[in-house]
Scaffold this active site. Structure first.
Site, mmCIF file in Angstrom:
data_model
loop_
_atom_site.group_PDB
_atom_site.id
_atom_site.type_symbol
_atom_site.label_atom_id
_atom_site.label_comp_id
_atom_site.label_asym_id
_atom_site.label_seq_id
_atom_site.Cartn_x
_atom_site.Cartn_y
_atom_site.Cartn_z
ATOM 1 N N SER A 259 -36.835 -12.557 -24.513
ATOM 2 C CA SER A 259 -35.404 -12.320 -24.370
ATOM 3 C C SER A 259 -35.086 -11.971 -22.927
ATOM 4 O O SER A 259 -35.984 -11.878 -22.087
ATOM 5 C CB SER A 259 -34.977 -11.172 -25.284
ATOM 6 O OG SER A 259 -35.498 -9.961 -24.771
ATOM 7 N N LYS A 260 -33.828 -11.729 -22.677
ATOM 8 C CA LYS A 260 -33.385 -11.440 -21.307
ATOM 9 C C LYS A 260 -34.182 -10.317 -20.664
ATOM 10 O O LYS A 260 -34.361 -10.300 -19.460
ATOM 11 C CB LYS A 260 -31.899 -11.059 -21.262
ATOM 12 C CG LYS A 260 -30.991 -11.872 -22.158
ATOM 13 C CD LYS A 260 -30.813 -11.190 -23.525
ATOM 14 C CE LYS A 260 -31.045 -12.228 -24.642
ATOM 15 N NZ LYS A 260 -31.347 -11.639 -25.943
ATOM 16 N N ARG A 261 -34.619 -9.380 -21.489
ATOM 17 C CA ARG A 261 -35.360 -8.250 -20.926
ATOM 18 C C ARG A 261 -36.619 -8.713 -20.195
ATOM 19 O O ARG A 261 -37.134 -8.054 -19.323
ATOM 20 C CB ARG A 261 -35.796 -7.263 -22.008
ATOM 21 C CG ARG A 261 -34.835 -7.029 -23.128
ATOM 22 C CD ARG A 261 -35.186 -5.743 -23.861
ATOM 23 N NE ARG A 261 -36.607 -5.435 -23.821
ATOM 24 C CZ ARG A 261 -37.518 -5.900 -24.666
ATOM 25 N NH1 ARG A 261 -37.159 -6.702 -25.635
ATOM 26 N NH2 ARG A 261 -38.777 -5.550 -24.559
ATOM 27 N N HIS A 262 -37.140 -9.852 -20.591
ATOM 28 C CA HIS A 262 -38.372 -10.344 -19.978
ATOM 29 C C HIS A 262 -38.118 -11.161 -18.722
ATOM 30 O O HIS A 262 -39.046 -11.640 -18.095
ATOM 31 C CB HIS A 262 -39.144 -11.195 -20.979
ATOM 32 C CG HIS A 262 -39.522 -10.461 -22.222
ATOM 33 N ND1 HIS A 262 -38.949 -10.722 -23.444
ATOM 34 C CD2 HIS A 262 -40.390 -9.447 -22.427
ATOM 35 C CE1 HIS A 262 -39.466 -9.905 -24.346
ATOM 36 N NE2 HIS A 262 -40.330 -9.122 -23.752
ATOM 37 N N GLY A 263 -36.838 -11.313 -18.377
ATOM 38 C CA GLY A 263 -36.531 -12.184 -17.256
ATOM 39 C C GLY A 263 -35.646 -13.292 -17.775
ATOM 40 O O GLY A 263 -35.113 -13.198 -18.869
#
Length: 507
Positions: A259-263
Site C-alpha cells: 500500500s501507499k505506506r510502502h512507497g
RNA sequence: GGGGAUAUCGUCUAGAGGUUAGGACGAGGGAUUUUCAGUCCUUAAGCCGGGGUUCGAUUCCCCGUAUCCCUACCA
C-alpha cells in the site's frame, strides 16, 4: 469451451500495481489459451471518498501502456456491452428480485445504527462479528418495517441480503490452491443490493460473470476469504460458478499488503518515474508466477504468452522489490533502440528546464531548424552516452544535466570534485595546453581529443589519470560520467574550450 | 473473537522422497578501465519447530508457531 476471463477494476484512482498484475495474468492466460479477455468497470461503489470517475482513464492508460488490450471493454464495446456496471443496474435488481422471490434472499430494514450497535456488542463480548440475521425472520422483518414506516412517515429504505444456507459447506475449487471448504453457518448474510439501488460486488460480479460466460476468475488472494459468498450467489441464482484462480498477494517489506505506506504503488507513479512497459510487465509477472525450472527471469511478452500456464502460479505472498525492478528496467533500457530511449527522455529534460519546449506548429521554419540543431541534435548526441547508467528514465536529468547547464566555475561544480582535482600543481599548464591544442584541432572526434590529451599528459610528465580527472572536472563539474573523450566530443569543441577557459581564469 | 491462506538464502524463486538444495536481485571480492555505470569472473547467504509415514524427508500427513488476508449498504 474456450477460455473467457475478465479483469474487473474499480475506478478509485490510478490502478494499484497489484491490480495491474491481475490484468496481466488475465491477459496472458487468455492469450496463451487463445481465449477472450474482457475488462469491465466495477463502479458500483458510489461513495464520494472511493469513487473517482477519472480513474477510468488511468485504467485505460495502464492497459494501453502494457499492451494488454482487452477483446471487449467499455472503450471498444463488445457483444455483451455495456461493460460498465453502473449501466447495468436493471440486470442486478432483476436478479435480486428473482432471489427474493425464490427465498434465496430477503429485504433487510435494519438501520446502520442497529448494525453498528450489534457489531459493537459482538466485539465487546468477544464474539464473532456478523449480521445477526434479524430480518431473515419474516415476522421480525415486517415488525421492523412497520416501526420505521411509522417513525419516518414513508416506506423505509432497505437492502437485500443473501440468505446463506445455514448448514453444509461451500467448496471452492481453486486452481492454484486446490479445494477449500468453508462452513456455511459461518458465512454472513451478505448485502447484495444496497439501499441506493446499486448492487454490491457479490451480486454484480456473479451476474456479469455469468452473462459474459466467464470461465476463470483470476484475482488477488485478498478475495479468497469472501469467495464462498460469491459462490453462493451463483448457486442461489442456479448457475455454476467459474473456476477460481487466486494468485498470491503482493506485499511490502513488512509482509503486509502493498500500500501507499510502502512507497508508491500506483501505476501512474511508475509511468512518471520512467519504467518501460516491458520491464514492468516482466517484473510483475514474476511476482507470483514462475517459468519453473527454466532458471530465467528475463522474458519478452511473446515468450511469456507461450509459457504462461496456471500451474506456474506460486502461492505465497511476494515482496515487491523496487531494487530488482530497477535492475530489470535498466536492463531493458540498455537493450532498447537508443532512439526510443532518447524520445522517452526528452519530456523529462523539458520538465526539468534543461531544454526548451519545441516551437509550436505555426513557428517559422528557421526557428524549427534551430531547435532541431541546437536542442534535438545535441540531446541525441548526449543521451546515448548515459543510457547504460540509467535505471529509470527520470534519472536522465541528473545524468545529462551537466551537458545542458551553464557552468561558471566554481558555480555548478561538485565540491568534492574541486577539492580533489582543482588544486593539482599542473592544472594551469594542463588547461592552457588543452585550450590551445583543442582550439587547433580541425577534427573534433573522440580519437583526436584522446590523442591530444595523451600527448599533453606526456609533455607534462604526469600520469594519465592526472590529466584525465582534472580535465573531466573542469569540463563537466563532476567526477563521474561517460568516458572523458566521448564526453568532450559530445559537449562540442566550443563549449569544452569555453568551460576550460572559465576555470583557468578563476584558479 | 471467528474463518481462510501461506511458510526454501535479506528479496523473487527452482525443487514435486535420495540433489554438492539451482538461478536472479541485492551484498562482498576480483578483472576490464580515465571516474561512474556496464560487462565478465567469484564469495557468503536458505529448507520455521515438533511429531509421524518411510530404508531415507526441504519434499507426503498431523500438530504447533509465525505471518498475511477477510470479517462494510468497499471492491
Amino acid at each position: 469451451m474456450s477460455v473467457r476471463v475478465r479483469y474487473a477494476p474499480s475506478p478509485t484512482g490510478s490502478p494499484h500495481v497489484g491490480n495491474v498484475r491481475t490484468a496481466i495474468y488475465n491477459w496472458l492466460f487468455a492469450r496463451h489459451e487463445g481465449g477472450t479477455f474482457i475488462v469491465r468497470l466495477e463502479d458500483t461503489d458510489r461513495s464520494p471518498e472511493r469513487y473517482v470517475p477519472e480513474g477510468i482513464f488511468d485504467i485505460e492508460a495502464s492497459l494501453r501502456f502494457l499492451g494488454t488490450l482487452p477483446d471487449a471493454w467499455w472503450v471498444t464495446g463488445g457483444p455483451d456491452a455495456p461493460y460498465v456496471q453502473s449501466q447495468r443496474l436493471e440486470t442486478y435488481s432483476d436478479a435480486a428480485r428473482k432471489l427474493i422471490d425464490s427465498g434465496k434472499a430477503y429485504r433487510c430494514y435494519c438501520t446502520r445504527e442497529r448494525l453498528e450497535a450489534m457489531r459493537a456488542s459482538q466485539q465487546a463480548e468477544g464474539k464473532p462479528t456478523g449480521y445477526d440475521r434479524h430480518c431473515r425472520d419474516p415476522k421480525l422483518r415486517e415488525a421492523l418495517r412497520l416501526q420505521r414506516l411509522e417513525a419516518e412517515g414513508q416506506e423505509p429504505s432497505s437492502v437485500v441480503r443473501l440468505a446463506m444456507p445455514l448448514e453444509g459447506v461451500t467448496i471452492l475449487h481453486d486452481v492454484v490452491r486446490g479445494d477449500i471448504s468453508y462452513e456455511n453457518r459461518l458465512q454472513d448474510d451478505q448485502v447484495i443490493l444496497k439501499s441506493d439501488g446499486f448492487p454490491t460486488y457479490f451480486l454484480a460480479a456473479a451476474v456479469d460473470d455469468h452473462a459474459f460466460g466467464i470461465t476463470h476468475i483470476i484475482r488477488g488472494d485478498d478475495w479468497l476469504s469472501s469467495a464462498p459468498k460469491l459462490v453462493q450467489v451463483f448457486h442461489a441464482l442456479g448457475w455454476e460458478p467459474p473456476k477460481f484462480v487466486h494468485p498470491p498477494l503482493i506485499v511490502g517489506p513488512d509482509g503486509k499488503k502493498l500500500s501507499k505506506r510502502h512507497g508508491a504503488t500506483q501505476f501512474a507513479w511508475f509511468l512518471e518515474q520512467g519504467y518501460l512497459p516491458e520491464a514492468l510487465f516482466n517484473f510483475l509477472v514474476l511476482l507470483g508466477w514462475s517459468a519453473g525450472s527454466e532458471n530465467r527471469e528475463l522474458f519478452s511478452v511473446p515468450e511469456l504468452i507461450e509459457r504462461f500456464t496456471l500451474e506456474g502460479m506460486t502461492q505465497s505472498p511476494a515482496v515487491f522489490d523496487y531494487e530488482k525492478l530497477k535492475w530489470m528496467n535498466g536492463h531493458y533500457i540498455r537493450r532498447s533502440e537508443p532512439g526510443r530511449i532518447i524520445g522517452m527522455c526528452l519530456p523529462y529534460l523539458r520538465r526539468a528546464g534543461l531544454i526548451p519546449d519545441p516551437p509550436g506548429p505555426d513557428a517559422k521554419d528557421p526557428e524549427k531548424e534551430a531547435y532541431r540543431i541546437n536542442v534535438l541534435d545535441y540531446a541525441r548526441r548526449v543521451i546515448p552516452l548515459e543510457i547504460e547508467r540509467m535505471k529509470v528514465l527520470s534519472e536522465v536529468t541528473d545524468l545529462v544535466g551537466f551537458f545542458f547547464k551553464e557552468l561558471s566555475y566554481p558555480e555548478g561544480y561538485d565540491e568534492k570534485a574541486i577539492a580533489k582535482w582543482m588544486g593539482v600543481p599542473h592544472l594551469k599548464q594542463l588547461l592552457t595546453a588543452e585550450i590551445e591544442q583543442f582550439g587547433a584541432l580541425t577534427e573534433w572526434t573522440a580519437e583526436s581529443i584522446e590523442a591530444t590529451v595523451r600527448s599533453i599528459g606526456a609533455d607534462l610528465g604526469v600520469k594519465f589519470g592526472e590529466v584525465i580527472h582534472p580535465t573531466r572536472v573542469a569540463a563537466t563539474g563532476q567526477t563521474v560520467g561517460p568516458g572523458l573523450f566521448e564526453t568532450l566530443w559530445a559537449l562540442g569543441k566550443e563549449r569544452t574550450i569555453n568551460r576550460l577557459r572559465a576555470v583557468l581564469e578563476k584558479v
